[in-house]
Design a protein around this motif. Structure first.
Motif, mmCIF file in Angstrom:
data_model
loop_
_atom_site.group_PDB
_atom_site.id
_atom_site.type_symbol
_atom_site.label_atom_id
_atom_site.label_comp_id
_atom_site.label_asym_id
_atom_site.label_seq_id
_atom_site.Cartn_x
_atom_site.Cartn_y
_atom_site.Cartn_z
ATOM 1 N N THR A 134 0.638 -1.216 0.029
ATOM 2 C CA THR A 134 0.061 0.044 -0.019
ATOM 3 C C THR A 134 0.925 1.073 -0.022
ATOM 4 O OG1 THR A 134 -1.430 -1.087 1.298
ATOM 5 C CG2 THR A 134 -1.845 1.016 1.149
ATOM 6 N N ILE A 135 0.525 2.180 -0.715
ATOM 7 C CA ILE A 135 1.552 3.408 -0.835
ATOM 8 C C ILE A 135 0.499 4.615 -0.466
ATOM 9 C CG2 ILE A 135 3.006 4.698 -2.517
ATOM 10 C CD1 ILE A 135 4.089 2.390 -3.614
ATOM 11 N N ILE A 136 1.053 5.226 0.466
ATOM 12 C CA ILE A 136 0.455 6.458 0.723
ATOM 13 C C ILE A 136 1.404 7.511 0.554
ATOM 14 C CG2 ILE A 136 -0.981 7.693 2.810
ATOM 15 C CD1 ILE A 136 -1.196 4.905 3.741
ATOM 16 N N SER A 137 0.880 8.592 -0.276
ATOM 17 C CA SER A 137 1.930 9.503 -0.561
ATOM 18 C C SER A 137 1.175 11.041 -0.422
ATOM 19 C CB SER A 137 2.430 9.507 -2.074
ATOM 20 O OG SER A 137 3.199 10.568 -2.345
ATOM 21 N N ALA A 138 2.140 11.758 0.276
ATOM 22 C CA ALA A 138 1.491 13.149 0.516
ATOM 23 C C ALA A 138 2.474 14.069 -0.422
ATOM 24 C CB ALA A 138 1.888 13.472 2.056
ATOM 25 N N THR A 139 1.617 14.760 -1.206
ATOM 26 C CA THR A 139 2.369 15.380 -2.307
ATOM 27 C C THR A 139 1.654 16.531 -2.776
ATOM 28 O OG1 THR A 139 3.355 14.951 -4.671
ATOM 29 C CG2 THR A 139 1.249 13.864 -4.226
ATOM 30 N N HIS A 140 2.191 17.394 -3.614
ATOM 31 C CA HIS A 140 1.470 18.250 -4.559
ATOM 32 C C HIS A 140 2.099 18.327 -5.825
ATOM 33 C CE1 HIS A 140 4.247 21.266 -2.359
ATOM 34 N NE2 HIS A 140 4.810 21.313 -3.500
ATOM 35 N N ASP A 141 2.852 17.068 -6.275
ATOM 36 C CA ASP A 141 3.166 16.907 -7.697
ATOM 37 C C ASP A 141 2.113 16.335 -8.263
ATOM 38 O OD1 ASP A 141 4.379 15.865 -9.729
ATOM 39 O OD2 ASP A 141 6.144 15.118 -8.895
ATOM 40 N N LEU A 179 -10.044 11.082 -16.653
ATOM 41 C CA LEU A 179 -10.755 12.191 -17.663
ATOM 42 C C LEU A 179 -10.116 13.609 -17.402
ATOM 43 C CD1 LEU A 179 -14.498 11.248 -17.000
ATOM 44 C CD2 LEU A 179 -13.108 10.625 -18.958
ATOM 45 N N LYS A 180 -9.273 13.743 -16.224
ATOM 46 C CA LYS A 180 -9.047 15.129 -16.145
ATOM 47 C C LYS A 180 -7.667 15.411 -16.228
ATOM 48 C CE LYS A 180 -11.052 16.932 -12.621
ATOM 49 N NZ LYS A 180 -11.316 17.305 -11.020
ATOM 50 N N VAL A 181 -6.856 14.206 -16.528
ATOM 51 C CA VAL A 181 -5.318 14.237 -16.455
ATOM 52 C C VAL A 181 -4.721 15.212 -17.511
ATOM 53 C CG1 VAL A 181 -3.250 12.930 -16.854
ATOM 54 C CG2 VAL A 181 -4.892 11.888 -15.321
ATOM 55 N N GLY A 182 -5.530 15.315 -18.510
ATOM 56 C CA GLY A 182 -5.113 16.008 -19.785
ATOM 57 C C GLY A 182 -4.984 17.637 -19.302
ATOM 58 N N GLU A 183 -6.238 18.029 -18.553
ATOM 59 C CA GLU A 183 -6.374 19.256 -17.979
ATOM 60 C C GLU A 183 -5.062 19.587 -17.125
ATOM 61 O OE1 GLU A 183 -9.883 20.024 -15.951
ATOM 62 O OE2 GLU A 183 -10.780 18.620 -17.133
ATOM 63 N N ILE A 184 -4.869 18.627 -16.193
ATOM 64 C CA ILE A 184 -3.943 19.072 -15.091
ATOM 65 C C ILE A 184 -2.332 19.069 -15.790
ATOM 66 C CG2 ILE A 184 -2.897 17.640 -13.170
ATOM 67 C CD1 ILE A 184 -5.918 16.802 -12.656
ATOM 68 N N GLU A 185 -2.055 18.064 -16.643
ATOM 69 C CA GLU A 185 -0.814 18.186 -16.919
ATOM 70 C C GLU A 185 -0.646 19.712 -18.024
ATOM 71 O OE1 GLU A 185 -0.022 14.689 -19.662
ATOM 72 O OE2 GLU A 185 0.745 13.863 -17.859
ATOM 73 N N GLY A 186 -1.564 20.253 -18.525
ATOM 74 C CA GLY A 186 -1.666 21.495 -19.023
ATOM 75 C C GLY A 186 -1.156 22.518 -18.051
ATOM 76 N N GLU A 187 -1.572 22.495 -16.716
ATOM 77 C CA GLU A 187 -1.490 23.319 -15.538
ATOM 78 C C GLU A 187 0.192 23.186 -15.157
ATOM 79 O OE1 GLU A 187 -3.711 22.991 -11.876
ATOM 80 O OE2 GLU A 187 -5.362 22.918 -13.060
ATOM 81 N N GLU A 188 0.535 22.086 -15.263
ATOM 82 C CA GLU A 188 1.906 21.354 -14.466
ATOM 83 C C GLU A 188 3.127 22.425 -15.424
ATOM 84 O OE1 GLU A 188 4.785 17.914 -14.662
ATOM 85 O OE2 GLU A 188 2.829 17.281 -14.310
ATOM 86 N N VAL A 189 2.738 22.438 -16.677
ATOM 87 C CA VAL A 189 3.733 23.294 -17.535
ATOM 88 C C VAL A 189 3.785 24.627 -16.962
ATOM 89 C CG1 VAL A 189 4.638 24.122 -19.779
ATOM 90 C CG2 VAL A 189 3.133 21.877 -19.396
ATOM 91 N N GLY A 190 2.890 25.317 -16.657
ATOM 92 C CA GLY A 190 2.965 26.642 -16.278
ATOM 93 C C GLY A 190 3.694 26.634 -14.783
#
Lengths: 212, 247
Positions: free
Chosen positions: B200-207, B236-247
């Motif tokens: 079980t992997i529990i990860s605290a992150t904002h990545d 479904l939402k990964v696309g949008e989020i990756e857009g955010e990441e670049v910025g």
């Protein structure tokens, strides 16, 4: 509430067990590496013991030589010299405590990590005391030899070889060596008890702290 | 009873920090059930309480009220020895700052928790080599942490976290100090271990790269669970989020 029952149940099911201590060989290797990697800092910490024991050793030798050479020496001069040496040692001890406290706050993350990996408080105490023991042994040997050599040369120069060498009893000097060595080691370890305790009380969550 | 479905459960978890005159409520009634074998990410801005929650789940800090159950054992009831055992055998920790013991080689770092667990040196070394091979560092066994890159150090830390076959691996910002590509590699490694070993992997992150591999994402805000998203909805939402990441 049947909380207690739940815990003993967990024991039986093998869910909860007890933890092992670190074998001495591994602890020793770890401590020696720790000292080696921070050698400059450790020398400064041990320097207190080194200088203190050197001073004590030379005071003891001075007492012996003066006692033998200067017949009409007032006895309180020796007592005063010993007193000064002891005060110097106590000051050095406080210096060691200070250095060790700094070492503890420097290693907060390492100590927290060890606790996350399962180290008990007692292991942290042991590791710090072991480090103090090694430093104390090294510094006390070095300090007593240093004190001996300096006094030896000084009194040789002052009284000449023949007069001086008769004033220096072999048995007494060995006795002084052992006494100074023991005092140096014991004081170094005592000086580390409080820092070691502080280290052991650090929360495991210290491992997560990002800032220093 | 068979193996419990939930490996970690928190119930009405509250944590308050007293800072001078004010009481700061870092966690405000968090109830979370984590399934065995799940890859779960706890997301939230800094100061949201995710590290506090992480500390509670890991047995690193005690809650003001509420309980944490690990394998259905209330960890508030454990004494210092049992807690140390729990940390040693049941939980593996991965940190943002890697936290390898600097004076120890990669192999020594990995074997340390096994020594604590009572394995002999030979057993520990054998298993340590195996684990380092698993994370792709079979040729770096005797390197010290300062001779390894950040990504390599984190791999050693992952091998160390797995040393005693824990049921849970807790990762606090595991990619926080890594560049984008290395971070991605570490995330993929964690996912692989999650799949293959069932840990079980529990990860605290904002990545946000973590979202890709998570079975569930728990969003924390102001000490409360804002929402929990299942994987199906996430994709479904990964696309949008990756857009955010670049910025």
């Amino acid at each position: 509430m049947k909380r207690k029952g739940r815990i003993s149940e967990a024991y039986k099911e093998g869910k909860i067990g007890r933890i092992s201590q670190l074998p001495l060989r591994i602890a020793l290797k770890f401590t020696l590496q720790n000292i080696r990697i921070r050698f400059g800092r450790e020398i400064l910490a041990a320097g207190g013991t080194l200088l203190g024991t050197a001073f004590l050793m030379s005071t003891f030798m001075q007492n012996r030589v003066l006692h033998a050479v200067e017949k009409n020496l007032p006895p309180d001069i020796q007592a005063r010299a010993t007193w000064i040496a002891v005060v110097a040692l106590v000051v050095c001890t406080i210096g060691i405590t200070n250095s060790m406290l700094i070492a503890v706050s420097e290693r907060f993350r390492e100590i927290g990590t060890m606790k996350c990996l399962g180290a008990l408080d007692s292991l942290i105490v042991r590791l710090f005391l072991l480090e103090a023991l090694i430093l104390g042994v090294g510094a006390s040997i070095g300090g007593s030899i240093l004190g001996f050599i300096f006094s030896f040369l000084a009194y040789w120069g002052k009284y000449g070889w023949k007069k001086f060498i008769h004033a220096l009893p072999v048995g007494g000097t060995i006795h002084d060596f052992l006494l100074v060595f023991a005092i140096g080691v014991v004081l170094t370890v005592i000086a580390t008890i409080w820092p070691a305790y502080r280290a052991s009380r650090l929360p495991a969550a210290a491992a997560l702290r990002v800032e220093v | 009873m068979a193996v419990a479905e939930y490996i970690v459960r928190t119930k009405d978890l509250v944590k308050e920090y007293v800072m001078g005159d004010t009481v700061l409520r870092a966690l405000d009634g968090v109830s979370l059930d984590i399934r065995r074998g799940e890859y779960i990410s706890i997301m939230g801005p800094s100061g949201s309480g995710k590290t506090t929650l992480f500390n509670m789940i890991g047995g690193l800090d005690r809650p003001t009220s509420g309980s944490v159950f690990i394998d259905e054992v209330d960890i508030a009831q454990l004494d210092a020895y049992e807690l140390a055992w729990l940390r040693c055998r049941r939980i593996g920790y991965i940190f943002q700052t890697f936290n390898l013991i600097p004076v120890m080689t990669a192999l020594e770092n990995v074997t340390l928790p096994m020594i604590f667990a009572g394995l002999t040196t030979d057993e520990a070394i054998e298993k340590g080599v195996e684990l380092l091979k698993l994370v792709g560092l079979g040729d770096r066994l005797h390197h010290k942490p300062n001779e390894l890159s950040g990504g390599q150090q984190q791999r050693v830390a992952i091998a160390r976290a797995l040393a005693n076959d824990p049921g849970i691996v807790l990762a606090d910002e595991p990619t926080g100090n890594l560049d984008l590509r290395t971070g991605k590699e570490i995330i993929n490694l964690l996912k692989k271990l999650n799949r293959e070993k069932g840990v079980t992997i529990i990860s605290a992150t904002h990545d946000l790269k973590m979202i890709d591999v998570s079975d569930r994402v728990v969003w924390i805000r102001d000490g409360k669970i804002e929402r929990i998203e299942e994987r199906e909805k996430l994709e479904l939402k990964v696309g949008e989020i990756e857009g955010e990441e670049v910025g």
